[in-house]
Design an enzyme around this catalytic site. Structure first.
Site, PDB file in Angstrom:
ATOM      1  N   ASP A  82      -5.539   2.684   3.636  1.00 40.29           N
ATOM      2  CA  ASP A  82      -6.373   3.073   2.672  1.00 40.29           C
ATOM      3  C   ASP A  82      -6.984   2.555   1.793  1.00 40.29           C
ATOM      4  O   ASP A  82      -6.564   1.334   1.578  1.00 40.29           O
ATOM      5  CB  ASP A  82      -5.127   4.218   1.954  1.00 40.29           C
ATOM      6  CG  ASP A  82      -5.809   5.255   1.007  1.00 40.29           C
ATOM      7  OD1 ASP A  82      -6.865   5.575   1.301  1.00 40.29           O
ATOM      8  OD2 ASP A  82      -5.233   5.587   0.085  1.00 40.29           O
ATOM      9  N   GLY A 139     -13.066   3.298   1.235  1.00 42.05           N
ATOM     10  CA  GLY A 139     -14.046   3.764   0.058  1.00 42.05           C
ATOM     11  C   GLY A 139     -14.169   3.171  -1.101  1.00 42.05           C
ATOM     12  O   GLY A 139     -15.389   2.777  -1.585  1.00 42.05           O
ATOM     13  N   ASN A 174      -8.643  15.210   6.875  1.00 39.23           N
ATOM     14  CA  ASN A 174      -9.939  14.183   6.849  1.00 39.23           C
ATOM     15  C   ASN A 174     -11.145  14.922   7.271  1.00 39.23           C
ATOM     16  O   ASN A 174     -12.195  14.610   7.081  1.00 39.23           O
ATOM     17  CB  ASN A 174      -9.909  12.910   7.532  1.00 39.23           C
ATOM     18  CG  ASN A 174      -9.074  11.860   6.941  1.00 39.23           C
ATOM     19  OD1 ASN A 174      -8.419  10.983   7.580  1.00 39.23           O
ATOM     20  ND2 ASN A 174      -8.616  12.232   5.718  1.00 39.23           N
ATOM     21  N   SER A 233       1.111  11.087   2.805  1.00 37.00           N
ATOM     22  CA  SER A 233      -0.045  12.141   3.728  1.00 37.00           C
ATOM     23  C   SER A 233      -0.019  12.432   4.874  1.00 37.00           C
ATOM     24  O   SER A 233      -0.685  12.396   5.839  1.00 37.00           O
ATOM     25  CB  SER A 233      -1.348  11.178   3.496  1.00 37.00           C
ATOM     26  OG  SER A 233      -1.590  10.788   2.031  1.00 37.00           O
TER      27      SER A 233
END
Length: 249
Positions: A25, A28, A73, A205
């Site tokens: 993770d 981004g 996702n 998650s």
């Protein structure tokens, strides 16, 4: 390759987890900090994965399961999803030779029906090329969701009961595990000993909910592209300070 042999590392640590799961993770956010588009972070994350995989192999880890793309996702921006779906093509083209050289065996869990043809072809080619390797298993969780996995297992078990292949009394935890996507892994290494999540988020998650019942968890604020050899060693050192009780006192 990275200057630290597995033999010398084992003298430092009390034990090496046989199965490590990683929720990769922060790609981004890593890119955003550098004023780059999110896809730039995903590309950098591939380099981190290659280094972590080789390091884990040198340490004697048997299985490394990485959360590459979840069933949730798909709700991301379409251009990002398209880029991520192309990453396996790029990753395997660039890194399969060195992974193969290091005796790494590539496998996967997840629902393949929704994957683009190019992605699936690259994955199957990598699996086929490394199928005879006997070292670390690099297990990609691609279009994977833990609840969907369990739901699918329940459906198959129910159908086998209806078909008189099973009696309800035959249903045990071990039998359920045989219906999960991880059933292709060596029996002793199906469940992760250690699950690592990068980027500071404190949740699973939907990653391996059944298999992680007794896993140790390691959460780090380090963003995935920055999670390299030193960070993996740090996570394993922390793991070695834990006392695993498996529900016992």
């Amino acid at each position: 390759m990275f200057g630290l042999k597995a033999k010398s590392t084992k003298k430092v640590f009390g034990g090496i987890p046989k199965h490590i799961g990683i929720i990769m993770d922060g790609n981004g956010r890593w890119a955003k900090k550098r004023l780059k588009p999110r896809v730039f972070g995903h590309k950098a994350g591939m380099d981190a994965l290659q280094e972590v995989t080789i390091t884990a192999s040198e340490l004697g880890v048997k299985v490394l399961t990485v959360y590459a793309f979840s069933t949730e996702n798909w709700s991301r921006p379409q251009d990002e999803v398209s880029f991520i779906m192309n990453l396996p093509v790029t990753f395997f083209d660039k890194y399969v030779p060195v992974l193969h050289e290091n005796n790494v065996k590539i496998q996967m869990i997840g629902e393949t029906s929704r994957l683009p043809e190019d992605t699936l072809a690259a994955l199957n080619a990598a699996i086929d090329k490394t199928k005879r390797n006997t070292g670390l298993i690099l297990n990609f969780a691609l279009n994977y969701g833990g609840r969907a996995e369990i739901t699918s297992a329940v459906r198959f078990i129910a159908q086998d009961v209806l078909d008189a292949k099973l009696n309800p009394g035959d249903i045990t935890e071990d039998l359920i595990a045989n219906y999960l996507m991880t059933d292709h892994l060596p029996y002793l290494y199906r469940d992760p000993d250690l699950i690592i999540r990068t980027s500071g988020e404190l949740r699973l998650s939907n990653f391996l909910p059944w298999q992680s019942a007794y896993s140790e968890f390691y959460f780090t604020p380090v963003l995935w592209p920055d999670f390299k050899k030193a960070e993996l060693l740090k996570a394993i050192a922390d793991y070695n300070h834990r006392q695993r009780r498996f529900g016992k006192v």
